[in-house]
Design a protein around this motif. Structure first.
Motif, PDB file in Angstrom:
ATOM      1  N   GLN A  58       0.830  -1.199   0.000  1.00 51.22           N
ATOM      2  CA  GLN A  58       0.000   0.000   0.000  1.00 51.22           C
ATOM      3  C   GLN A  58       0.870   1.257   0.000  1.00 51.22           C
ATOM      4  O   GLN A  58       0.533   2.255  -0.652  1.00 51.22           O
ATOM      5  N   TYR A  59       1.965   1.212   0.721  1.00 54.67           N
ATOM      6  CA  TYR A  59       2.897   2.353   0.728  1.00 54.67           C
ATOM      7  C   TYR A  59       3.498   2.562  -0.653  1.00 54.67           C
ATOM      8  O   TYR A  59       3.543   3.694  -1.167  1.00 54.67           O
ATOM      9  N   ILE A  60       3.945   1.483  -1.262  1.00 49.92           N
ATOM     10  CA  ILE A  60       4.587   1.574  -2.572  1.00 49.92           C
ATOM     11  C   ILE A  60       3.623   2.134  -3.613  1.00 49.92           C
ATOM     12  O   ILE A  60       3.986   2.990  -4.432  1.00 49.92           O
ATOM     13  N   GLU A  61       2.378   1.661  -3.585  1.00 55.57           N
ATOM     14  CA  GLU A  61       1.376   2.158  -4.535  1.00 55.57           C
ATOM     15  C   GLU A  61       1.224   3.674  -4.419  1.00 55.57           C
ATOM     16  O   GLU A  61       1.148   4.383  -5.433  1.00 55.57           O
ATOM     17  N   ARG A  62       1.187   4.182  -3.210  1.00 50.39           N
ATOM     18  CA  ARG A  62       1.000   5.614  -3.004  1.00 50.39           C
ATOM     19  C   ARG A  62       2.234   6.414  -3.419  1.00 50.39           C
ATOM     20  O   ARG A  62       2.118   7.463  -4.060  1.00 50.39           O
ATOM     21  N   VAL A  63       3.396   5.923  -3.067  1.00 49.18           N
ATOM     22  CA  VAL A  63       4.624   6.636  -3.425  1.00 49.18           C
ATOM     23  C   VAL A  63       4.800   6.689  -4.938  1.00 49.18           C
ATOM     24  O   VAL A  63       5.103   7.750  -5.505  1.00 49.18           O
ATOM     25  N   GLU A  64       4.593   5.570  -5.595  1.00 53.51           N
ATOM     26  CA  GLU A  64       4.810   5.536  -7.038  1.00 53.51           C
ATOM     27  C   GLU A  64       3.806   6.407  -7.772  1.00 53.51           C
ATOM     28  O   GLU A  64       4.148   7.103  -8.734  1.00 53.51           O
ATOM     29  N   ARG A  65       2.564   6.402  -7.300  1.00 55.43           N
ATOM     30  CA  ARG A  65       1.562   7.236  -7.967  1.00 55.43           C
ATOM     31  C   ARG A  65       1.791   8.717  -7.686  1.00 55.43           C
ATOM     32  O   ARG A  65       1.707   9.557  -8.591  1.00 55.43           O
ATOM     33  N   MET A  66       2.087   9.080  -6.444  1.00 58.43           N
ATOM     34  CA  MET A  66       2.303  10.491  -6.113  1.00 58.43           C
ATOM     35  C   MET A  66       3.541  11.053  -6.812  1.00 58.43           C
ATOM     36  O   MET A  66       3.608  12.248  -7.102  1.00 58.43           O
ATOM     37  N   SER A  67       4.520  10.187  -7.066  1.00 58.87           N
ATOM     38  CA  SER A  67       5.742  10.652  -7.729  1.00 58.87           C
ATOM     39  C   SER A  67       5.616  10.647  -9.241  1.00 58.87           C
ATOM     40  O   SER A  67       6.570  11.018  -9.943  1.00 58.87           O
ATOM     41  N   GLY A  68       4.467  10.245  -9.738  1.00 60.82           N
ATOM     42  CA  GLY A  68       4.296  10.193 -11.187  1.00 60.82           C
ATOM     43  C   GLY A  68       5.237   9.207 -11.848  1.00 60.82           C
ATOM     44  O   GLY A  68       5.636   9.394 -13.002  1.00 60.82           O
ATOM     45  N   GLY A  69       5.604   8.173 -11.128  1.00 58.30           N
ATOM     46  CA  GLY A  69       6.510   7.163 -11.675  1.00 58.30           C
ATOM     47  C   GLY A  69       7.972   7.510 -11.559  1.00 58.30           C
ATOM     48  O   GLY A  69       8.829   6.752 -12.027  1.00 58.30           O
ATOM     49  N   ARG A  70       8.300   8.646 -10.923  1.00 58.40           N
ATOM     50  CA  ARG A  70       9.709   9.032 -10.769  1.00 58.40           C
ATOM     51  C   ARG A  70      10.412   8.197  -9.705  1.00 58.40           C
ATOM     52  O   ARG A  70      11.637   8.168  -9.644  1.00 58.40           O
ATOM     53  N   ILE A  71       9.639   7.548  -8.838  1.00 55.22           N
ATOM     54  CA  ILE A  71      10.197   6.595  -7.869  1.00 55.22           C
ATOM     55  C   ILE A  71       9.592   5.231  -8.137  1.00 55.22           C
ATOM     56  O   ILE A  71       8.377   5.098  -8.295  1.00 55.22           O
ATOM     57  N   ARG A  72      10.436   4.235  -8.178  1.00 50.34           N
ATOM     58  CA  ARG A  72      10.005   2.839  -8.244  1.00 50.34           C
ATOM     59  C   ARG A  72      10.600   2.132  -7.025  1.00 50.34           C
ATOM     60  O   ARG A  72      11.781   2.312  -6.721  1.00 50.34           O
ATOM     61  N   ILE A  73       9.797   1.350  -6.333  1.00 51.72           N
ATOM     62  CA  ILE A  73      10.290   0.628  -5.157  1.00 51.72           C
ATOM     63  C   ILE A  73      10.235  -0.867  -5.429  1.00 51.72           C
ATOM     64  O   ILE A  73       9.178  -1.416  -5.759  1.00 51.72           O
ATOM     65  N   ASP A  74      11.387  -1.493  -5.325  1.00 54.03           N
ATOM     66  CA  ASP A  74      11.520  -2.940  -5.487  1.00 54.03           C
ATOM     67  C   ASP A  74      11.364  -3.576  -4.113  1.00 54.03           C
ATOM     68  O   ASP A  74      12.268  -3.486  -3.271  1.00 54.03           O
ATOM     69  N   LEU A  75      10.199  -4.179  -3.852  1.00 52.22           N
ATOM     70  CA  LEU A  75       9.880  -4.715  -2.528  1.00 52.22           C
ATOM     71  C   LEU A  75      10.315  -6.169  -2.407  1.00 52.22           C
ATOM     72  O   LEU A  75       9.984  -6.998  -3.255  1.00 52.22           O
ATOM     73  N   LEU A  76      11.032  -6.470  -1.319  1.00 47.19           N
ATOM     74  CA  LEU A  76      11.563  -7.807  -1.090  1.00 47.19           C
ATOM     75  C   LEU A  76      11.138  -8.300   0.293  1.00 47.19           C
ATOM     76  O   LEU A  76      11.081  -7.517   1.244  1.00 47.19           O
ATOM     77  N   PRO A  77      10.868  -9.602   0.451  1.00 50.64           N
ATOM     78  CA  PRO A  77      10.499 -10.130   1.764  1.00 50.64           C
ATOM     79  C   PRO A  77      11.724 -10.405   2.626  1.00 50.64           C
ATOM     80  O   PRO A  77      12.866 -10.368   2.146  1.00 50.64           O
ATOM     81  N   ALA A  78      11.489 -10.700   3.883  1.00 52.52           N
ATOM     82  CA  ALA A  78      12.572 -11.051   4.810  1.00 52.52           C
ATOM     83  C   ALA A  78      13.396 -12.198   4.239  1.00 52.52           C
ATOM     84  O   ALA A  78      12.850 -13.160   3.698  1.00 52.52           O
ATOM     85  N   GLY A  79      14.715 -12.064   4.340  1.00 54.80           N
ATOM     86  CA  GLY A  79      15.608 -13.122   3.880  1.00 54.80           C
ATOM     87  C   GLY A  79      16.045 -12.992   2.441  1.00 54.80           C
ATOM     88  O   GLY A  79      16.970 -13.693   2.012  1.00 54.80           O
TER      89      GLY A  79
END
Length: 375
Positions: A58-79
């Protein structure tokens, strides 16, 4: 006057010419290339199946949309890169750009970390203490701890005031302090000190290791955080008595960590999106948590034969007494004493308002849903 009149057709025609000239001017200007998106590698402290990964998304969706795609977050799980408890070091070292975690996972560096997540309960809820972080001086104390005391190359933000964590999962009902004496129990942070003060033996394990440890007999009982995570871990397969309500971890929030060099290299507006995106997702996380936690608690009861209890008054009283024993020891550290003083001052004023103002919600609930609370 007729000579000075401008007809609608002439006005539109002139506007069209002007627009065409502007367009020509735009075409004649040097080409502006789209900014290459900044990719941030963020690891969580949660297994890929945990609901907290959904919260991070949910955080990533908001950041990427608010930044107009200027930020992309590659989300990884523990380990994926480091263990659940190692994300702070990895962000500090630049191995990771960011982490989605909780501060108690690094309280081994300094016990004060737990004061920003699961410290003593003076009467404030997680919402009360998140407000303390933002308005009561907590943010400044956090900066002092991470920057001045520990010298960490990180920037951190807090969001999502978590519902108080359950006392946990037990194979048999427990109602007295004597019932839990000598138990090997999983928890983290200052809650570990608390449970040891109450006579339990504590193992600090990340979420993904809890159920296997229970199956092997390494632990006798455990808590993690909430019905949804617990059910996804398979808690219902190793224990059938689930005790809600506890003072051991009653005021935790997520910690959003960023490598300071990475954060400082961003444009001001992107820094603001990462920071205030935490506040935005705090609301979304809360809504999702209330929906899913309550639904999954119902599923545990109805489909997995789990008996839900409220923790006994005797055990809750014993927890408060254990905090009374721990607090003077914590206050031997000058920094922790200042933080605890600040929290007490905040809670005394704010919670007086909260409790005095709050109607009796139990009375209203029982009026419309009689008998539901007879646990």
């Amino acid at each position: 006057m007729s000579d000075n009149k401008v007809s609608r057709r002439k006005f539109i025609g002139n506007a069209t010419v002007a627009a065409g000239a502007a367009a020509t001017g735009t075409l004649a200007a040097p080409a502006v290339h789209a900014q290459t998106p900044v990719t941030i590698k963020m690891q969580t402290s949660w297994p890929s199946s945990d609901i907290w990964m959904d919260f991070a998304r949910q955080y990533i969706e908001r950041v990427e949309r608010m930044s107009g795609g200027r930020i992309r977050i590659d989300l990884l799980p523990a380990g994926a890169v480091v263990g659940a408890f190692q994300v702070l070091d990895a962000v500090h070292d630049g191995i990771l750009d960011a982490a989605h975690t909780v501060p108690v996972y690094w309280y081994g560096k300094h016990k004060a970390a737990s004061l920003f997540g699961t410290g003593p309960v003076f009467g404030g809820s997680a919402t009360t203490m998140l407000a303390w972080f933002h308005q009561g001086g907590g943010k400044e104390f956090y900066r002092e701890l991470t920057q001045d005391i520990l010298g960490l190359n990180v920037v951190g933000f807090y969001g999502f005031p978590m519902p108080a964590q359950p006392f946990g999962w037990f194979k048999e009902p427990v109602t007295t302090v004597e019932d839990v004496q000598g138990f090997k129990y999983r928890t983290v942070g200052l809650a570990a000190d608390l449970m040891q003060e109450m006579g339990l033996s504590v193992a600090q394990l990340p979420g993904g290791e809890i159920v296997p440890a229970m199956e092997r007999g390494v632990i006798d009982a455990f808590e993690f955080n909430n019905p949804s995570s617990d059910m996804r871990f398979g808690a219902q397969d190793v224990a059938k008595n689930y005790f809600l309500s506890s003072y051991h971890q009653a005021s935790e929030s997520f910690e959003f960590l960023f490598n300071r060099d990475v954060f400082d290299s961003l444009d001001d507006d992107l820094q603001a999106i990462l920071e205030y995106g935490v506040e935005a997702v705090s609301t979304a996380n809360t809504a999702l948590a209330l929906d899913q936690y309550s639904a999954d608690l119902q599923t545990l009861q109805e489909e997995h034969d789990v008996t839900v209890h409220r923790t006994s008054q005797e055990i809750l009283d014993a927890q408060l007494q254990a905090w009374d024993e721990l607090i003077p020891m914590l206050e031997e550290d000058e920094f922790m004493k200042r933080v605890l003083d600040s929290q007490r001052e905040w809670v005394e004023r704010v919670v007086f308002y909260e409790l005095t103002n709050a109607p009796d919600l139990t009375l209203a609930y029982e009026h419309y849903f009689p008998g539901k609370l007879s646990l």
